[in-house]
Design a protein around this motif. Structure first.
Motif, PDB file in Angstrom:
ATOM      1  N   LYS A 115       0.831  -1.207   0.000  1.00 35.99           N
ATOM      2  CA  LYS A 115       0.000   0.000   0.000  1.00 35.99           C
ATOM      3  C   LYS A 115       0.866   1.258   0.000  1.00 35.99           C
ATOM      4  O   LYS A 115       0.598   2.225  -0.716  1.00 35.99           O
ATOM      5  N   LEU A 116       1.908   1.210   0.829  1.00 32.79           N
ATOM      6  CA  LEU A 116       2.800   2.364   0.935  1.00 32.79           C
ATOM      7  C   LEU A 116       3.503   2.613  -0.394  1.00 32.79           C
ATOM      8  O   LEU A 116       3.620   3.752  -0.854  1.00 32.79           O
TER       9      LEU A 116
ATOM     10  N   LEU B 281       1.046   4.079  -2.882  1.00 35.53           N
ATOM     11  CA  LEU B 281       0.768   5.486  -2.568  1.00 35.53           C
ATOM     12  C   LEU B 281       1.938   6.370  -2.980  1.00 35.53           C
ATOM     13  O   LEU B 281       1.739   7.417  -3.625  1.00 35.53           O
TER      14      LEU B 281
ATOM     15  N   LEU C 266       2.209   6.687  -6.793  1.00 34.64           N
ATOM     16  CA  LEU C 266       1.187   7.606  -7.288  1.00 34.64           C
ATOM     17  C   LEU C 266       1.607   9.057  -7.011  1.00 34.64           C
ATOM     18  O   LEU C 266       1.479   9.934  -7.876  1.00 34.64           O
ATOM     19  N   LEU C 267       2.115   9.256  -5.827  1.00 31.87           N
ATOM     20  CA  LEU C 267       2.535  10.604  -5.421  1.00 31.87           C
ATOM     21  C   LEU C 267       3.677  11.108  -6.306  1.00 31.87           C
ATOM     22  O   LEU C 267       3.665  12.256  -6.759  1.00 31.87           O
TER      23      LEU C 267
ATOM     24  N   ILE D 289       2.316  11.988  -9.797  1.00 35.35           N
ATOM     25  CA  ILE D 289       1.554  13.245  -9.777  1.00 35.35           C
ATOM     26  C   ILE D 289       2.489  14.434  -9.545  1.00 35.35           C
ATOM     27  O   ILE D 289       2.356  15.483 -10.183  1.00 35.35           O
TER      28      ILE D 289
ATOM     29  N   PHE E 156       6.514  19.702  -6.985  1.00 39.19           N
ATOM     30  CA  PHE E 156       5.724  20.585  -6.106  1.00 39.19           C
ATOM     31  C   PHE E 156       6.660  21.589  -5.420  1.00 39.19           C
ATOM     32  O   PHE E 156       6.356  22.767  -5.314  1.00 39.19           O
TER      33      PHE E 156
ATOM     34  N   TYR F 168      -6.748   7.756  -0.710  1.00 33.57           N
ATOM     35  CA  TYR F 168      -5.499   8.041  -1.416  1.00 33.57           C
ATOM     36  C   TYR F 168      -5.524   9.423  -2.064  1.00 33.57           C
ATOM     37  O   TYR F 168      -4.541  10.153  -2.033  1.00 33.57           O
TER      38      TYR F 168
ATOM     39  N   LEU G  81       2.954  22.608  -2.327  1.00 30.31           N
ATOM     40  CA  LEU G  81       2.768  23.704  -3.286  1.00 30.31           C
ATOM     41  C   LEU G  81       2.453  25.033  -2.609  1.00 30.31           C
ATOM     42  O   LEU G  81       2.899  26.084  -3.048  1.00 30.31           O
TER      43      LEU G  81
END
Lengths: 306, 479
Positions: free
Chosen positions: A11-12, A15, A18-19, A22, A160, B453, B465
């Protein structure tokens, strides 16, 4: 059957993957729009870093930005001029931008406006965040950005992070259009109408920043090696000082050693007697900037023609 | 080490991971070493002060446990004197000397100034001193057995999540947890990480963003008008809340991942309907500390009314002084004490007014008015807490009522408003839901994995951000 540890790790991992995707995607998207900005301070930085090929480029902080009118230099010297001064920046930033400019084309003349307390200022490192969006587009700038901290090179991996606090500027400046012909210069129209103060105690009790001194030396050396004529200026102040700052003394020695002209207008009597030429004790008004730019342009002409 | 530093981003997972790998009997040592590393990231030598109070209180605890009668009292007194003595030297010495020197000058007494100590205040000194004192007091009161294991006792004072800014724990809640074996528990880890994430949001997105405006106004009070000062004060009310509550959440969350339960420190204080309710929701670990060890010792409310008022006022005066060696904090404490006394004195009168104007028949409206009034009273008191000195504080108060004008907005600080208001809106939505619809409309704890999530990633994205990532210190570190 999978244990709870395995499920947790999976799961980690999902996640984080995905992070990362993105974060990378958002970084690329913001970079695309950011580099296309045509207005605002960031557009000026982008121009200085990506495009500036003028014959004369002015480097410095807000003092440079508001005190040097490129049109005066253009008329007087008959050479194209760009003002790359940015509010709140120090020699660290100027050196980063210089590296990008030199990687493209060396200007004939470089004017560096130095803050009278340049090496004692308590700022300069955090302010380098303005260069973060260019970290991966300009490798030559990376060592300067890394001065922000020992972990900076890892932090910039995040899209980011590189565009932190910028989305709003990207949106608002995307729809604005920069007025043409200003060449980075932002005139100040307010006029100072208070009496002059006398400054007896100068800047912080901390000693001069050796990193900034070394960067200043490198700035002069690299600009000269690239074939540019370098002039270091200290703009007029509307503030009488009882003693010369440590920074000016240090800068003078370095300039002498590297055979670079240093013009110190910080305690100039002509400007002391004309408060209408100031917008505040540290910055000239549009009128003052025009007069001061004529002085500097005249001296520059003499230096070039030597 | 700051929670909002890159070092902590490495430190935290490494320490947590190793904690579960190490056999139970050595975990205390692992946490103690980790806590030393965490503390020594600030000023390493100050760990010696910490060790000094740890040794004193460890021995005092055992002596108190073994003694009876006057001897028992004497050991407690010695421990308290040692703790308060350290605080007095490092935190209050220069303050007293400065006031004595000023007084002598004002009285035209020509003597050399008394010397100042050239020392920095050890980070979080007031927090771990109070935590250490609660141990010896509880042992004295018989509520806690003396801790014989020196390492565990040291860990009780030094446990890194709450070492420098609380929550100020009680031995009954913490000591037994260090003896217990905590299994690797996904629920704890998930809950702890979510708590930390929200703490980072409060600190980086709200507190540090608003601080940019607050600092620019409060550090140049003379240059600003009333409306600007009002806005900066309102912003500071949220800044200090998000700064400190954010820290507490990160502390609680990081302890939770290893299975430790720290006490709740904030319960949405700006939804309070009275000042007394505010103090039951704000910095709960300190408020209850003062209640249990000072207010009740003075007699609490079971005394004559004038004495009760004195007790209230005195406790808040001390609380103000605890925050810092500056008259601004003393005034802030006194003001809160005054609020409480005034509320107690006028309670019946206010009830009769509400009845007369029939406000008590519209409870929701009455509640809204009470919440807003409480918030504004707190915000007014925060002026004294934040101002750089007493003179600035009174200038601010004067200007608020006498200097109209436009709110200070520049192209440079517009983004502070937009990002700040965005952060405040998210905060308000979250707190409103938690206050009135707790358990409903879950986002971070939603049963559907994709909702969870998306919310995690959105929160991380917002923090990275829109947060202020330049490592701003936590306000309460200075205390």
């Amino acid at each position: 059957m999978k244990s709870k540890y395995q499920i947790f790790i999976i799961k980690l991992f999902a996640l984080f993957s995905l992070l990362i995707v993105i974060d990378f995607g958002t970084g690329k998207l913001l970079e695309y729009f950011f580099l296309k900005l045509k207005a605002g301070q960031n557009a000026n930085v982008t121009y200085a870093i990506n495009n500036a090929e003028e014959d004369l480029i002015i480097f410095g902080s807000s003092k440079a930005n508001h005190n040097y009118d490129p049109s005066v230099f253009k008329d007087s010297l008959q050479i194209s001029t760009f003002n790359a001064g940015i509010d709140g920046q120090t020699i660290l930033y100027h050196f980063g931008v210089l590296k990008c400019v030199l990687a493209r084309k060396a200007p004939k003349v470089i004017i560096l406006d130095l803050h009278p307390d340049e090496f004692e200022l308590d700022r300069g490192y955090d302010e380098l965040s303005i260069l973060l969006p260019y970290y991966y587009t300009h490798k030559e700038i990376q060592p300067v950005i890394n001065l922000r901290g020992k972990f900076e090179k890892y932090k910039v991996l995040s899209g980011f992070y590189r565009f932190n606090s910028l989305p709003l500027k990207i949106i608002s400046n995307s729809i604005k259009i920069q007025s043409e012909g200003v060449q980075g210069y932002i005139p100040l129209n307010k006029t100072w109408n208070k009496s002059m103060e006398e400054k007896t105690k100068i800047t912080s009790q901390k000693g001069p920043d050796m990193v900034k001194i070394d960067i200043f030396k490198s700035f002069l050396k690299e600009a000269k090696n690239a074939g540019s004529t370098v002039i270091v200026c200290i703009s007029p102040l509307f503030e009488k000082r009882k003693e010369i700052s440590k920074s000016i003394t240090i800068a003078r020695k370095i300039c002498q050693a590297q055979n670079v002209q240093l013009l110190d207008f910080s305690q100039d009597n002509y400007f002391f007697s004309h408060p209408e030429n100031f917008s505040d004790p540290s910055h000239l008004s549009a009128q003052g900037a025009e007069i001061y730019s004529k002085f500097i342009a005249h001296i520059t002409k003499e230096i070039i023609n030597k | 080490m700051l929670f909002n530093s890159f070092q902590f981003l490495i430190f935290f997972p490494v320490v947590t991971f190793l904690y579960f790998l190490i056999p139970h009997k050595w975990r205390w040592l692992h946490l103690l070493i980790a806590s030393c590393v965490f503390y020594m990231a600030f000023i390493p030598v100050y760990i010696l002060i910490l060790f000094f109070t740890i040794i004193i209180d460890y021995i005092a605890g055992i002596m108190i446990g073994n003694a009876e009668g006057k001897k028992k009292k004497a050991y407690l007194a010695l421990s308290i004197i040692a703790n308060v003595g350290v605080l007095a030297i490092f935190k209050y010495y220069n303050f007293f000397i400065s006031n004595i020197n000023d007084l002598l000058h004002n009285l035209n007494i020509q003597i050399h100034d008394l010397p100042y100590l050239n020392i920095l205040l050890p980070i979080g000194l007031s927090f771990h001193t109070f935590q250490a004192m609660s141990y010896t007091i509880e042992v004295y009161r018989g509520n806690q057995k003396p801790e014989r294991h020196f390492g565990i006792y040291a860990l009780y004072v030094m446990f890194y999540p709450q070492l420098v800014a609380g929550p100020i724990e009680r031995p009954q809640n913490m000591l037994h947890q260090f003896h217990e074996k905590h299994e690797f528990d996904l629920t704890n880890i998930s809950s702890g990480l979510k708590t930390m994430l929200w703490g980072f949001f409060m600190k980086l997105v709200v507190a540090d963003r608003l601080a940019l405006y607050v600092n620019s106004v409060y550090n140049n009070v003379d240059q600003h008008n009333g409306p600007t000062l009002i806005l900066a004060t309102l912003f500071f009310s949220f800044q200090i809340y998000c700064d400190f509550a954010g820290y507490s959440l990160i502390a609680i969350g990081s302890a939770k991942t290893m299975g430790f339960n720290l006490m709740t420190n904030f319960r949405r204080p700006y939804f309070s309907k009275s000042i007394s309710e505010f103090w039951s929701r704000w910095h709960i670990s300190l408020s209850t500390w003062f209640r249990d060890y000072l207010y009740i010792s003075l007699g609490g409310s079971r005394v004559s009314i004038p004495r009760w008022y004195f007790n209230l006022f005195f406790v808040f005066l001390v609380s103000g002084f605890w925050h810092g060696a500056n008259w601004t904090f003393v005034i802030w404490g006194a003001l809160n004490g005054f609020y409480l006394i005034f509320a107690a004195m006028t309670q019946k009168w206010r009830e009769s007014v509400n009845h007369t104007i029939r406000l008590d028949r519209v409870p929701w409206l009455m509640n809204v008015i009470r919440v807003i009034t409480t918030f504004l009273l707190c915000a007014f008191a925060w002026i004294f807490f934040r101002a750089n000195n007493v003179s600035d504080a009174f200038t601010i108060v004067e200007k608020i009522f006498t200097t109209p004008g436009k709110i200070f907005v520049t192209p440079g600080n517009k983004s502070i408003f937009i990002y700040g208001v965005f952060g405040l809106t998210l905060l308000w939505l979250y707190e409103y839901k938690k206050e009135f619809f707790d358990g409903k409309f879950p986002v971070l704890t939603n049963r559907k994995i994709y909702v969870r999530y998306i919310s995690y990633i959105a929160l991380v994205a917002i923090i990275l951000l829109f947060g202020v990532l330049d490592g701003g210190q936590f306000i309460y570190f200075q205390f």
